[in-house]
Design an enzyme around this catalytic site. Structure first.
Site, PDB file in Angstrom:
ATOM      1  N   CYS A   1       8.490  -0.235  -0.501  1.00  0.00           N
ATOM      2  CA  CYS A   1       7.233   0.272  -1.061  1.00  0.00           C
ATOM      3  C   CYS A   1       6.103   0.371  -0.046  1.00  0.00           C
ATOM      4  CB  CYS A   1       6.791  -0.621  -2.218  1.00  0.00           C
ATOM      5  SG  CYS A   1       8.142  -1.125  -3.297  1.00  0.00           S
TER       6      CYS A   1
ATOM      7  N   HIS B   1      -1.894  -1.644  -5.371  1.00  0.00           N
ATOM      8  CA  HIS B   1      -0.453  -1.418  -5.406  1.00  0.00           C
ATOM      9  C   HIS B   1       0.028  -1.536  -6.855  1.00  0.00           C
ATOM     10  CE1 HIS B   1       3.614  -1.144  -3.998  1.00  0.00           C
ATOM     11  NE2 HIS B   1       3.944  -2.313  -4.497  1.00  0.00           N
TER      12      HIS B   1
ATOM     13  N   LYS C   1       0.142   3.949 -10.870  1.00  0.00           N
ATOM     14  CA  LYS C   1       1.566   3.930 -11.223  1.00  0.00           C
ATOM     15  C   LYS C   1       1.827   4.156 -12.704  1.00  0.00           C
ATOM     16  CE  LYS C   1       3.091   1.476  -7.134  1.00  0.00           C
ATOM     17  NZ  LYS C   1       1.800   1.449  -6.399  1.00  0.00           N
TER      18      LYS C   1
ATOM     19  N   HIS D   1       6.516   4.159 -10.057  1.00  0.00           N
ATOM     20  CA  HIS D   1       6.487   3.610  -8.699  1.00  0.00           C
ATOM     21  C   HIS D   1       7.412   4.442  -7.828  1.00  0.00           C
ATOM     22  CE1 HIS D   1       6.205   1.173  -5.322  1.00  0.00           C
ATOM     23  NE2 HIS D   1       6.678   0.019  -5.750  1.00  0.00           N
TER      24      HIS D   1
ATOM     25  N   PHE E   1       2.479  -3.170  -1.110  1.00  0.00           N
ATOM     26  CA  PHE E   1       3.194  -4.423  -0.856  1.00  0.00           C
ATOM     27  C   PHE E   1       4.652  -4.257  -1.260  1.00  0.00           C
ATOM     28  CE2 PHE E   1      -1.178  -5.558  -2.368  1.00  0.00           C
ATOM     29  CZ  PHE E   1      -1.717  -5.699  -1.101  1.00  0.00           C
TER      30      PHE E   1
ATOM     31  N   PHE F   1       8.985  -5.562  -1.274  1.00  0.00           N
ATOM     32  CA  PHE F   1       9.949  -6.652  -1.238  1.00  0.00           C
ATOM     33  C   PHE F   1      10.201  -7.038   0.221  1.00  0.00           C
ATOM     34  CE2 PHE F   1      12.311  -6.008  -5.542  1.00  0.00           C
ATOM     35  CZ  PHE F   1      11.330  -6.758  -6.170  1.00  0.00           C
TER      36      PHE F   1
END
Length: 406
Positions: A163, A301, A330, A335, A392, A394
């Site tokens: 992301c 985000h 979003k 997303h 942000f 994973f």
């Protein structure tokens, strides 16, 4: 250091295949999230919603180039051509070696990857594979295909940080131009929607599964009833270039990039961390020589996961306080993962130009764990001089960009 500005934008999204469709859909508070037919055949997949884009006019791309492209690369080429046209950069300039291409994504084409294994594994027969499948599946497929299709001979890179990919791509391009290594760079991200992509989040219980019968009600960033993210697809591409060059060309300047930071949390592979997000925000503001009270808008985000939204709110409150307007996009387009930073930045630039802040869609009741910041729940008129864009990912990967209106 040279100054860097944004001079062109292009987008393919679930709202439509250009920037105006994307902005118009959000202005009109449309949801691009749908129930995904056929996904219910996947055993264990709980989330059956997504925000799909449409392949339109893909055959205008010459077959010799198109055959190495999956959906995401087609989206990226189309968005890149829009951005170049919008910036007024001619194709013969792309062979100068002074214009680069940096496009990020989570991985290669999910559809092509899935097809590869479905074809190969039953008989373990590699001869059944097309010679072009490899080029559709590689992690740099979007950057590679855009640069090959357009004849770009400058620096070609692919950021792959889920992301955070698109925002990192823009940040790398920013550095290349500041250092004088490139005059302009096509930057952004691309992603495609597939049940295996949603499934990768689903097994982590990070997806929305309570709204399969009413997809327009999800995702719900910051909301009391949020239950996870909804995957989308598309591509956002921006032309960023050296300030004096843009002035000489008499190009429209959307904004100047004045700072950024990216960092890791070193804490947890899937759980966001308030402290590392706060550190990223502080470092981005410091690189821009901007204080918190100078920021006019924060594009969050905010994917609508329980942990992610909560930690982002804590970090924003700690670093930037409780008065700056904050919203997430979003709820409109899902997303878009590796494309999200670019697509959402493009809409944020439209907000800056129009003097309006679009609200967070589906935010009906601010969750108790997301209170303490200035949530935008209805469109508000506001002059935006300086904005912050958060992404942000994973792996604890944080990225923040700061832009200023000129």
């Amino acid at each position: 250091m040279k100054r860097v500005v944004i001079s062109g934008v292009g987008a393919v999204s679930a709202m439509g295949n250009d920037v105006s469709s994307l902005v118009k859909g959000i202005e009109e508070k449309k949801s691009a999230v749908h129930y995904m037919e056929g996904w219910d055949q996947y055993i264990g997949l709980r989330s059956l919603v997504g925000a799909p884009a449409k392949l339109i006019n893909e055959k205008t791309i010459p077959r010799k180039n198109r055959r190495s492209m999956g959906r995401m690369s087609i989206f990226a080429v189309q968005a890149a051509e829009q951005a170049l046209s919008n910036a007024g950069i001619k194709h013969d300039e792309l062979t100068s070696g002074r214009i680069g291409c940096i496009i990020g994504s989570t991985m290669g084409s999910a559809k092509s990857l899935n097809e590869t294994f479905e074809i190969m594994l039953p008989q373990k027969d590699l001869t059944q594979l097309s010679s072009m499948k490899f080029f559709q599946c590689v992690s740099h497929t979007a950057a590679m295909n855009v640069s090959q299709c357009l004849g770009i001979t400058g620096c070609v890179l692919a950021t792959s940080a889920a992301c955070a990919s698109a925002l990192q791509a823009i940040s790398v391009g920013y550095d290349l131009i500041r250092l004088g290594k490139q005059d302009a760079v096509l930057c952004g991200g691309a992603e495609e929607l597939h049940p295996t992509v949603t499934g990768s989040f689903d097994v982590l219980f990070a997806t929305s599964s309570n709204y399969n019968d009413k997809p327009h009600k999800t995702p719900r960033p910051f909301d009391r009833d949020r239950d996870g993210l909804v995957c989308g697809e598309g591509s956002g591409i921006l032309v960023i270039e050296e300030y004096e060059r843009a002035l000489k060309r008499n190009s429209k300047i959307y904004a100047e990039i004045i700072g950024y930071h990216t960092c890791g949390s070193g804490m947890h592979v899937s759980q966001p961390d308030k402290n590392s997000i706060a550190s990223c925000l502080r470092q981005a503001l410091a690189s821009a020589s901007v204080s918190s009270d100078e920021v006019d808008y924060i594009n969050a985000h905010a994917t609508a996961t329980i942990q992610g939204d909560k930690e982002e709110v804590k970090a924003i409150k700690e670093v930037l306080g409780d008065s700056i307007p904050v919203s997430s996009l979003k709820g409109y387009i899902g997303h878009t993962l590796g494309a999200s930073g670019a697509l959402e930045l493009i809409v944020s630039l439209a907000m800056m130009e129009k003097g309006i802040i679009y609200p967070t869609m589906n935010l009906d009741n601010v969750s108790p764990d997301c209170q303490g910041i200035n949530h935008v729940m209805e469109a508000v008129s506001k002059d935006i001089s300086i904005m912050v864009k958060n992404c942000f990912a994973f792996g604890g990967i944080n990225s923040v960009l700061v832009c200023k209106k000129l």
